[in-house]
Scaffold this active site. Structure first.
Site, PDB file in Angstrom:
ATOM      1  N   ALA A  69       0.809  -1.228   0.000  1.00 29.22           N
ATOM      2  CA  ALA A  69       0.000   0.000   0.000  1.00 29.22           C
ATOM      3  C   ALA A  69       0.839   1.274   0.000  1.00 29.22           C
ATOM      4  O   ALA A  69       0.496   2.243  -0.685  1.00 29.22           O
ATOM      5  CB  ALA A  69      -0.935  -0.013   1.211  1.00 29.22           C
ATOM      6  N   THR A  70       1.935   1.282   0.744  1.00 24.67           N
ATOM      7  CA  THR A  70       2.734   2.516   0.797  1.00 24.67           C
ATOM      8  C   THR A  70       3.239   2.873  -0.597  1.00 24.67           C
ATOM      9  O   THR A  70       3.156   4.031  -1.026  1.00 24.67           O
ATOM     10  CB  THR A  70       3.920   2.354   1.783  1.00 24.67           C
ATOM     11  OG1 THR A  70       3.376   2.070   3.076  1.00 24.67           O
ATOM     12  CG2 THR A  70       4.765   3.594   1.849  1.00 24.67           C
ATOM     13  N   GLN A 176      -6.941  -2.257   5.229  1.00 26.73           N
ATOM     14  CA  GLN A 176      -7.564  -2.935   6.376  1.00 26.73           C
ATOM     15  C   GLN A 176      -8.852  -3.650   6.005  1.00 26.73           C
ATOM     16  O   GLN A 176      -9.361  -4.447   6.789  1.00 26.73           O
ATOM     17  CB  GLN A 176      -7.807  -1.945   7.523  1.00 26.73           C
ATOM     18  CG  GLN A 176      -6.539  -1.374   8.111  1.00 26.73           C
ATOM     19  CD  GLN A 176      -5.639  -2.421   8.768  1.00 26.73           C
ATOM     20  OE1 GLN A 176      -6.062  -3.540   9.070  1.00 26.73           O
ATOM     21  NE2 GLN A 176      -4.386  -2.075   8.981  1.00 26.73           N
ATOM     22  N   SER A 195      -2.066  -4.267   0.925  1.00 25.62           N
ATOM     23  CA  SER A 195      -0.826  -5.003   1.205  1.00 25.62           C
ATOM     24  C   SER A 195      -1.172  -6.432   1.596  1.00 25.62           C
ATOM     25  O   SER A 195      -2.025  -6.663   2.463  1.00 25.62           O
ATOM     26  CB  SER A 195      -0.094  -4.379   2.407  1.00 25.62           C
ATOM     27  OG  SER A 195       0.430  -3.125   2.068  1.00 25.62           O
ATOM     28  N   ALA A 196      -0.437  -7.393   1.032  1.00 27.84           N
ATOM     29  CA  ALA A 196      -0.728  -8.816   1.272  1.00 27.84           C
ATOM     30  C   ALA A 196      -0.548  -9.223   2.733  1.00 27.84           C
ATOM     31  O   ALA A 196      -1.271 -10.079   3.234  1.00 27.84           O
ATOM     32  CB  ALA A 196       0.181  -9.670   0.393  1.00 27.84           C
ATOM     33  N   HIS A 197       0.418  -8.595   3.428  1.00 28.58           N
ATOM     34  CA  HIS A 197       0.733  -9.088   4.777  1.00 28.58           C
ATOM     35  C   HIS A 197      -0.356  -8.765   5.795  1.00 28.58           C
ATOM     36  O   HIS A 197      -0.315  -9.251   6.926  1.00 28.58           O
ATOM     37  CB  HIS A 197       2.077  -8.531   5.254  1.00 28.58           C
ATOM     38  CG  HIS A 197       2.091  -7.062   5.553  1.00 28.58           C
ATOM     39  ND1 HIS A 197       2.030  -6.574   6.829  1.00 28.58           N
ATOM     40  CD2 HIS A 197       2.147  -5.975   4.740  1.00 28.58           C
ATOM     41  CE1 HIS A 197       2.074  -5.253   6.797  1.00 28.58           C
ATOM     42  NE2 HIS A 197       2.145  -4.860   5.533  1.00 28.58           N
ATOM     43  N   THR A 233      11.330  -6.708 -11.866  1.00 31.87           N
ATOM     44  CA  THR A 233      10.977  -8.124 -12.027  1.00 31.87           C
ATOM     45  C   THR A 233       9.865  -8.503 -11.059  1.00 31.87           C
ATOM     46  O   THR A 233       9.968  -8.243  -9.863  1.00 31.87           O
ATOM     47  CB  THR A 233      12.224  -9.009 -11.783  1.00 31.87           C
ATOM     48  OG1 THR A 233      13.238  -8.565 -12.678  1.00 31.87           O
ATOM     49  CG2 THR A 233      11.925 -10.473 -12.002  1.00 31.87           C
ATOM     50  N   CYS A 323       3.362   2.462  12.394  1.00 36.30           N
ATOM     51  CA  CYS A 323       4.302   3.537  12.027  1.00 36.30           C
ATOM     52  C   CYS A 323       4.418   4.570  13.127  1.00 36.30           C
ATOM     53  O   CYS A 323       5.323   5.396  13.122  1.00 36.30           O
ATOM     54  CB  CYS A 323       3.833   4.269  10.776  1.00 36.30           C
ATOM     55  SG  CYS A 323       3.289   3.213   9.497  1.00 36.30           S
TER      56      CYS A 323
HETATM   57  N1  PLP Z   1      -2.843   1.942   4.860  1.00 32.05           N
HETATM   58  C1  PLP Z   1      -3.348   1.422   5.980  1.00 32.05           C
HETATM   59  C2  PLP Z   1      -4.768   1.720   6.350  1.00 32.05           C
HETATM   60  C3  PLP Z   1      -2.557   0.621   6.808  1.00 32.05           C
HETATM   61  O1  PLP Z   1      -3.078   0.123   7.935  1.00 32.05           O
HETATM   62  C4  PLP Z   1      -1.221   0.372   6.421  1.00 32.05           C
HETATM   63  C5  PLP Z   1      -0.338  -0.428   7.294  1.00 32.05           C
HETATM   64  O2  PLP Z   1      -0.409  -0.335   8.500  1.00 32.05           O
HETATM   65  C6  PLP Z   1      -0.747   0.922   5.228  1.00 32.05           C
HETATM   66  C7  PLP Z   1      -1.582   1.691   4.473  1.00 32.05           C
HETATM   67  C8  PLP Z   1       0.665   0.702   4.778  1.00 32.05           C
HETATM   68  O3  PLP Z   1       0.913  -0.638   4.496  1.00 32.05           O
HETATM   69  P1  PLP Z   1       2.392  -1.155   4.160  1.00 32.05           P
HETATM   70  O4  PLP Z   1       3.250  -0.779   5.326  1.00 32.05           O
HETATM   71  O5  PLP Z   1       2.237  -2.623   3.988  1.00 32.05           O
HETATM   72  O6  PLP Z   1       2.818  -0.467   2.905  1.00 32.05           O
END
Ligand code: PLP
Length: 387
Positions: A69-70, A176, A195-197, A233, A323
Site C-alpha cells: 500500500a505505501t 484494512q 498489502s498482502a501481509h 521483475t 508507524c
Molecule cells: N494503509 C493502511 C490503512 C494501513 O493500515 C497500512 C499499514 O499499516 C498501510 C496503508 C501501509 O501498508 P504497508 O506498510 O504494507 O505499505
C-alpha cells in the site's frame, strides 16, 4: 501467545505458504525470460492477475502488482501531481488516513491538501465531502475503506460514486478492508491499494487497481513489466501466495456465521472490559467497525506501559498504527474524533486475526483487568503476570 496486532501484520496463512513454496520451487524463473519456462511463469502470473481481478470486480489489466500500500499510495499521488494543469487543484483527504496517505499528499501537493472533517464516531462526513468535491476542481480525493486504528468502516462506496459523477480521481486505501470484508465492487471505485501481509500473505507484496479511464499511469519506471505501469521483475512466488491468502479469506467471508461469531466475540470483549474497567472508552464505539478491531481508551496509565505489561503477560497489542510506535504524538485519528491528546496517550489497539479464538478474547479481557490493577499499584513494570 495470543496475538492481537493483526492490523499491523499477520502470519503467513497455510494456503499462502503452500502457494509460495510451490512457486519458489517450480516457477522461480523470470516471467520475462525468452524461453518456455519464462513464458510459463508469465502465464501463471497472468492467471493470478485474473483471479484477483475477479475478486475485486475489475479487469485484469487494471491490476498492478507492487510492494504494497505505501508504494501504491506514493505512486498514485506522484501520478496525480504530474498531470500538468490538473495537478494544480487541491487534494481532499479524510482526517483518518494512514500516515502514508498523509505524507504522500503533503509531499506531492504541499499546502494544497484539504482535510475534510469526519464525525465524532470516526466516519467521514459524506455530505461535507460531496460538497467539497462538487464545489471545487479537485486533483484527487482519498478515503480509506476501513480505519486501521478504530476499524470504523468508511463510506467509500458513496464517495467513489460522487467522485465518478464529478469526474474526479478517487483513491481508496483498502489495506484494512482486504481479507476482512468482501472486496466485491471495490475495483470499480477508483484507485485501490492494499498489502498482502495484512491478510495472511507475504510482506513486501501488494496490489494497486488503476481505474479503466487512466491510460498513462506510470508507477516505477524502468522495464515494461506490469503492462508498463510498474517496472521491476515481478515476484511471482509472493504474488501467488498473496492471491491464495486472499482467496482463503474471501471464502471464509462467504459464511455469515463465521463473521457474526467473530463479531460477537469482539462485542462480548468490549462489554466485559467496559464493565470491569469503568471509565474505559472505545474509539468509534457506535459506528459500524471491522469485526476484529477495538481501539480502547483506558481510564489510566500511559499506553506504552500497557503495551509492555501486556506483552510480558503474553498478549501482543499496539498503541495504534505500527508507524506511530515510538513517536511521542497522540493518534491523529483519535484527535480528529474529539479525544484529547492526554486521552489518546491512554489508547491501545486490540486487533484479532482469523486464528484468534473466543478464549483468546476472554483471556485478553482478563489480562487487561490484571494489568489495570498493576498499573494502579505503582509505576514499576511487572515482570511476569500469571493468568
Ligand atoms: N494503509 C493502511 C490503512 C494501513 O493500515 C497500512 C499499514 O499499516 C498501510 C496503508 C501501509 O501498508 P504497508 O506498510 O504494507 O505499505
Amino acid at each position: 501467545m495470543p496475538y492481537f496486532d493483526a492490523n499491523a501484520t499477520t502470519p503467513l496463512s497455510p494456503a499462502a505458504r503452500n502457494a509460495w513454496s510451490e512457486a519458489i520451487d517450480t516457477a522461480w524463473q523470470n516471467p520475462s525470460g525468452p524461453y518456455r519456462a519464462g513464458a510459463r511463469v508469465h502465464n501463471l502470473l497472468e492467471k493470478a492477475r485474473e483471479k484477483l481481478a475477479a475478486i475485486l470486480s475489475c479487469e485484469a489489466k487494471q491490476i498492478v502488482f507492487n510492494s504494497g500500500a505505501t508504494e501504491g499510495v506514493n505512486t498514485i499521488f506522484s501520478y496525480c501531481a504530474s498531470r500538468g494543469e490538473l495537478a494544480k487543484r487541491p487534494v481532499l483527504i479524510s482526517p483518518f488516513e494512514h500516515p502514508c496517505v498523509v505524507a504522500a499528499a503533503r509531499r506531492f501537493f504541499d499546502d494544497a491538501v484539504v482535510e475534510i472533517p469526519g464525525s465524532r464516531e470516526g466516519r467521514w462526513d459524506v455530505v461535507a465531502a460531496a460538497e467539497a468535491v462538487r464545489g471545487q476542481n479537485v486533483s484527487l480525493v482519498a478515503l480509506m475503506a476501513a480505519n486501521n486504528e478504530t476499524g470504523v468502516i468508511q463510506p467509500w462506496r458513496e464517495i467513489g460514486e460522487i467522485c465518478r459523477d464529478a469526474g474526479v480521481p478517487f483513491l481508496c486505501d483498502a489495506s484494512q478492508w482486504a481479507g476482512k470484508k468482501p472486496l466485491k465492487g471495490i475495483g470499480e471505485a477508483g484507485f485501490v491499494t492494499a498489502s498482502a501481509h495484512k491478510f495472511g500473505g507475504p510482506k513486501g507484496c501488494g496490489f494497486l487497481v488503476v481505474p479503466k479511464n487512466v491510460t498513462d499511469f506510470r508507477g516505477l519506471v524502468g522495464g515494461e513489466q506490469e503492462h508498463g505501469m510498474r517496472a521491476g521483475t515481478e515476484n511471482y512466488p509472493a504474488i501467488a501466495a498473496m492471491v491464495a491468502a486472499l482467496e482463503e479469506c474471501e471464502a471464509r467471508l462467504q459464511s455469515p456465521r463465521v463473521v457474526e461469531e467473530r463479531l460477537k466475540w469482539r462485542q462480548r470483549f468490549e462489554s466485559d472490559v467496559l464493565q470491569r474497567l469503568p471509565g474505559t472508552r472505545i474509539g468509534g464505539h457506535n459506528s459500524e467497525r471491522l469485526w476484529n478491531t477495538v481501539f480502547l481508551i483506558l481510564p489510566q496509565g500511559a499506553n506504552d506501559r500497557w503495551v509492555r505489561k501486556l506483552d510480558r503477560a503474553g498478549f501482543e497489542v499496539s498503541t495504534g498504527s505500527a508507524c506511530s510506535w515510538g513517536k511521542d504524538e497522540p493518534s491523529h485519528v483519535l484527535t480528529a474524533i474529539g479525544f484529547s491528546p492526554e486521552e489518546s496517550k491512554r489508547a491501545i489497539r486490540v486487533s484479532s486475526g482469523w486464528e484468534t479464538t473466543e478464549a483468546d478474547w476472554q483471556a485478553m479481557a482478563d489480562a487487561l483487568v490484571i494489568v489495570a490493577k498493576e498499573m494502579g499499584s505503582g509505576p514499576g513494570d511487572v515482570e511476569v503476570i500469571r493468568l
